[in-house]
Write a protein that holds these residues in place. Structure first.
Motif, PDB file in Angstrom:
ATOM      1  N   VAL A  13      -0.477  -1.824 -14.682  1.00  0.00           N
ATOM      2  CA  VAL A  13       0.560  -1.190 -15.501  1.00  0.00           C
ATOM      3  C   VAL A  13       1.864  -1.092 -14.729  1.00  0.00           C
ATOM      4  CG1 VAL A  13       1.257   0.963 -16.613  1.00  0.00           C
ATOM      5  CG2 VAL A  13      -1.033   0.061 -16.993  1.00  0.00           C
ATOM      6  N   ALA A  14       1.788  -0.682 -13.464  1.00  0.00           N
ATOM      7  CA  ALA A  14       2.988  -0.577 -12.648  1.00  0.00           C
ATOM      8  C   ALA A  14       3.655  -1.941 -12.487  1.00  0.00           C
ATOM      9  CB  ALA A  14       2.655   0.009 -11.282  1.00  0.00           C
ATOM     10  N   GLY A  15       2.856  -2.987 -12.310  1.00  0.00           N
ATOM     11  CA  GLY A  15       3.416  -4.331 -12.194  1.00  0.00           C
ATOM     12  C   GLY A  15       4.208  -4.721 -13.434  1.00  0.00           C
ATOM     13  N   GLU A  16       3.667  -4.412 -14.601  1.00  0.00           N
ATOM     14  CA  GLU A  16       4.382  -4.711 -15.839  1.00  0.00           C
ATOM     15  C   GLU A  16       5.618  -3.826 -15.998  1.00  0.00           C
ATOM     16  OE1 GLU A  16       3.209  -7.354 -18.546  1.00  0.00           O
ATOM     17  OE2 GLU A  16       3.250  -7.667 -16.392  1.00  0.00           O
ATOM     18  N   LEU A  17       5.501  -2.573 -15.579  1.00  0.00           N
ATOM     19  CA  LEU A  17       6.645  -1.664 -15.637  1.00  0.00           C
ATOM     20  C   LEU A  17       7.789  -2.193 -14.778  1.00  0.00           C
ATOM     21  CD1 LEU A  17       7.643   1.123 -16.666  1.00  0.00           C
ATOM     22  CD2 LEU A  17       6.668   2.119 -14.601  1.00  0.00           C
ATOM     23  N   LEU A  32       9.916   2.341  -4.829  1.00  0.00           N
ATOM     24  CA  LEU A  32       8.527   2.094  -5.225  1.00  0.00           C
ATOM     25  C   LEU A  32       7.666   2.761  -4.161  1.00  0.00           C
ATOM     26  CD1 LEU A  32       8.831  -1.718  -6.066  1.00  0.00           C
ATOM     27  CD2 LEU A  32       8.938   0.202  -7.668  1.00  0.00           C
ATOM     28  N   TYR A  33       7.060   3.881  -4.513  1.00  0.00           N
ATOM     29  CA  TYR A  33       6.391   4.719  -3.517  1.00  0.00           C
ATOM     30  C   TYR A  33       4.949   4.271  -3.294  1.00  0.00           C
ATOM     31  CZ  TYR A  33       4.501   8.985  -1.397  1.00  0.00           C
ATOM     32  OH  TYR A  33       3.901   9.894  -0.581  1.00  0.00           O
ATOM     33  N   SER A  34       4.600   4.078  -2.013  1.00  0.00           N
ATOM     34  CA  SER A  34       3.225   3.741  -1.656  1.00  0.00           C
ATOM     35  C   SER A  34       2.995   4.069  -0.188  1.00  0.00           C
ATOM     36  CB  SER A  34       2.932   2.258  -1.902  1.00  0.00           C
ATOM     37  OG  SER A  34       1.662   1.907  -1.382  1.00  0.00           O
ATOM     38  N   HIS A  35       1.990   4.902   0.086  1.00  0.00           N
ATOM     39  CA  HIS A  35       1.631   5.194   1.480  1.00  0.00           C
ATOM     40  C   HIS A  35       1.055   3.956   2.158  1.00  0.00           C
ATOM     41  CE1 HIS A  35       2.459   9.262   2.556  1.00  0.00           C
ATOM     42  NE2 HIS A  35       1.795   9.785   1.538  1.00  0.00           N
ATOM     43  N   SER A  36       0.124   3.295   1.494  1.00  0.00           N
ATOM     44  CA  SER A  36      -0.624   2.208   2.125  1.00  0.00           C
ATOM     45  C   SER A  36       0.197   0.933   2.287  1.00  0.00           C
ATOM     46  CB  SER A  36      -1.891   1.899   1.317  1.00  0.00           C
ATOM     47  OG  SER A  36      -1.554   1.514  -0.005  1.00  0.00           O
ATOM     48  N   GLN A  37       1.228   0.731   1.428  1.00  0.00           N
ATOM     49  CA  GLN A  37       1.990  -0.514   1.469  1.00  0.00           C
ATOM     50  C   GLN A  37       3.419  -0.325   1.983  1.00  0.00           C
ATOM     51  OE1 GLN A  37       0.573  -3.366   0.842  1.00  0.00           O
ATOM     52  NE2 GLN A  37      -1.355  -2.552   0.058  1.00  0.00           N
ATOM     53  N   ALA A  38       3.750   0.847   2.514  1.00  0.00           N
ATOM     54  CA  ALA A  38       5.120   1.135   2.951  1.00  0.00           C
ATOM     55  C   ALA A  38       5.651   0.044   3.884  1.00  0.00           C
ATOM     56  CB  ALA A  38       5.176   2.493   3.648  1.00  0.00           C
ATOM     57  N   GLY A  39       6.844  -0.459   3.570  1.00  0.00           N
ATOM     58  CA  GLY A  39       7.475  -1.501   4.366  1.00  0.00           C
ATOM     59  C   GLY A  39       7.140  -2.908   3.927  1.00  0.00           C
ATOM     60  N   GLU A  40       6.110  -3.053   3.096  1.00  0.00           N
ATOM     61  CA  GLU A  40       5.697  -4.379   2.631  1.00  0.00           C
ATOM     62  C   GLU A  40       6.525  -4.822   1.426  1.00  0.00           C
ATOM     63  OE1 GLU A  40       3.687  -6.304   4.096  1.00  0.00           O
ATOM     64  OE2 GLU A  40       2.464  -5.024   5.406  1.00  0.00           O
ATOM     65  N   ALA A  41       6.727  -6.124   1.300  1.00  0.00           N
ATOM     66  CA  ALA A  41       7.411  -6.679   0.130  1.00  0.00           C
ATOM     67  C   ALA A  41       6.550  -6.500  -1.107  1.00  0.00           C
ATOM     68  CB  ALA A  41       7.720  -8.153   0.351  1.00  0.00           C
ATOM     69  N   ILE A  42       7.189  -6.282  -2.243  1.00  0.00           N
ATOM     70  CA  ILE A  42       6.447  -6.060  -3.486  1.00  0.00           C
ATOM     71  C   ILE A  42       5.563  -7.256  -3.839  1.00  0.00           C
ATOM     72  CG2 ILE A  42       8.365  -6.875  -4.920  1.00  0.00           C
ATOM     73  CD1 ILE A  42       7.530  -4.935  -7.044  1.00  0.00           C
ATOM     74  N   GLY A  43       6.005  -8.455  -3.417  1.00  0.00           N
ATOM     75  CA  GLY A  43       5.234  -9.659  -3.719  1.00  0.00           C
ATOM     76  C   GLY A  43       3.894  -9.729  -3.038  1.00  0.00           C
ATOM     77  N   LYS A  44       3.662  -8.884  -2.036  1.00  0.00           N
ATOM     78  CA  LYS A  44       2.345  -8.864  -1.380  1.00  0.00           C
ATOM     79  C   LYS A  44       1.274  -8.363  -2.338  1.00  0.00           C
ATOM     80  CE  LYS A  44      -0.263  -6.829   2.444  1.00  0.00           C
ATOM     81  NZ  LYS A  44      -0.249  -5.865   3.575  1.00  0.00           N
ATOM     82  N   LEU A  49       5.765 -11.291  -8.693  1.00  0.00           N
ATOM     83  CA  LEU A  49       7.096 -10.781  -8.353  1.00  0.00           C
ATOM     84  C   LEU A  49       7.468 -11.147  -6.910  1.00  0.00           C
ATOM     85  CD1 LEU A  49       6.814  -7.216  -9.962  1.00  0.00           C
ATOM     86  CD2 LEU A  49       7.955  -9.228 -10.919  1.00  0.00           C
ATOM     87  N   ALA A  50       6.910 -12.253  -6.411  1.00  0.00           N
ATOM     88  CA  ALA A  50       7.125 -12.642  -5.012  1.00  0.00           C
ATOM     89  C   ALA A  50       8.581 -12.993  -4.719  1.00  0.00           C
ATOM     90  CB  ALA A  50       6.225 -13.821  -4.659  1.00  0.00           C
ATOM     91  N   ASN A  51       9.341 -13.327  -5.740  1.00  0.00           N
ATOM     92  CA  ASN A  51      10.753 -13.687  -5.544  1.00  0.00           C
ATOM     93  C   ASN A  51      11.679 -12.483  -5.640  1.00  0.00           C
ATOM     94  OD1 ASN A  51      10.173 -13.402  -8.306  1.00  0.00           O
ATOM     95  ND2 ASN A  51      11.960 -14.619  -8.884  1.00  0.00           N
TER      96      ASN A  51
END
Length: 324
Positions: A13-17, A32-44, A49-51
């Motif tokens: 759902v978040a990806g579509e949002l 885009l808040y995330s503890h586990s993915q902080a600092g990572e590109a959204i495309g990971k 949405l890798a671009n």
């Protein structure tokens, strides 16, 4: 231009949002808040949405205009207990934490149920929105005109089939490919968690409604979409039923009423709902089809956001269906 923050930004759902908000002309995604993915590109996480040059963060801007909560059920309350936001920040929750009347008031916030086709004017004045569930959206759209006209007089039967994305991104026994492929099953028969919000909405339109609503949810062997068949006895003929539905939805830009056959490919990748109305042997059959991730979740949340800020309802949500 309004600023947006998303909590729980790694699921379907978040990806579509995010995908929809990126092309909304009046929106800027602040974090885009995330503890586990902080600092990572959204495309990971969202490889489609890798671009996109956005990264996850573990910091929050409390002054944003809109906060979207895309957390698992029960976690939105926990998050808001630990974090505070500006009094002007609008909150749109996509879980079931605040959908029922008994849960609508939380701390100093009042959540309004965000089914636009049922209470658009109330939503426009709200500060916090409880976004409806996906099954609940498809079923309520099928029944709202009858409830408003006080025509829910007979037992209602619902069979509704959902795609695998409705189960979320986490792997379970019934969501992995080898189980889901070429397979169909019923689950939570007559006891689905969306029944509560459906009952409250219909009772608000027809307060004497007491007939049973029998709901059989089914898992389908496809990824996205909901195909709901809703039927009951009625004295109204097909012409009267069609007129009732077309009148009710005449100002609903995403709801299309027809007597022609409808199917999922008409709605997948859109915020649209198609309703086919038939009268067969003394029964009305309403076939309701939506995309569970858009009209049933992220798209409806953006539609609510548009209303809160006085934007056109359709802004950022005009997509072509995936026919092929």
């Amino acid at each position: 231009m309004i600023t947006i923050g998303i909590i729980g930004s790694s699921g379907y759902v978040a990806g579509e949002l995010i995908r929809c908000l990126l092309q909304h002309p009046n929106v800027k995604i602040d974090f885009l808040y995330s503890h586990s993915q902080a600092g990572e590109a959204i495309g990971k996480v969202h490889q489609d949405l890798a671009n996109v040059a956005l990264k996850y963060t573990d910091t929050i801007n409390s002054e944003i205009d809109v906060l979207f909560l895309c957390l698992g059920h029960g976690n939105s309350k926990k998050f808001l207990e630990k974090h505070s936001f500006s009094l002007t920040t609008k909150i749109i929750d996509l879980s079931n934490d605040f959908r029922l009347e008994k849960d609508a008031v939380f701390q100093n916030k009042k959540f309004v149920y965000g089914l636009i086709e049922a209470q658009k004017e109330i939503i426009q004045k709200a500060d916090c929105i409880a976004n409806p569930g996906c099954f609940a959206t498809a079923i309520q759209l099928a029944l709202l005109p009858l409830a408003e006209a006080k025509h829910l007089k007979e037992e209602v039967h619902v069979h509704a089939l959902t795609g695998s994305t409705g189960a979320g991104q986490s792997l379970t026994e019934t969501s992995h490919f080898s189980w889901r492929n070429q397979n169909i099953s019923i689950y939570k028969a007559f006891q689905h968690q969306h029944l509560g919000e459906i009952h409250e909405t219909l009772k608000s339109l027809q307060n004497d409604w007491q007939t049973p609503l029998n709901f059989l949810p089914l898992r389908g062997d496809f990824t996205r979409g909901i195909f709901a068949s809703v039927y009951m006895k009625t004295d109204l003929d097909e012409a009267a039923l069609l007129q009732l539905y077309k009148t009710y939805y005449k100002e609903a830009p995403f709801v299309f009423v027809t007597d022609a056959v409808v199917h999922l490919k008409q709605v997948v990748n859109t915020n649209n709902a198609f309703l086919q109305i038939q009268k067969v042997e003394g029964k009305v059959l309403i076939t309701s089809v939506i995309d569970n991730l858009l009209k049933g979740a992220a798209g409806q949340a953006i539609q609510n956001m548009n209303l809160l800020f006085g934007f056109p309802e359709t802004m950022g949500l005009q997509f072509k269906a995936n026919y092929f």
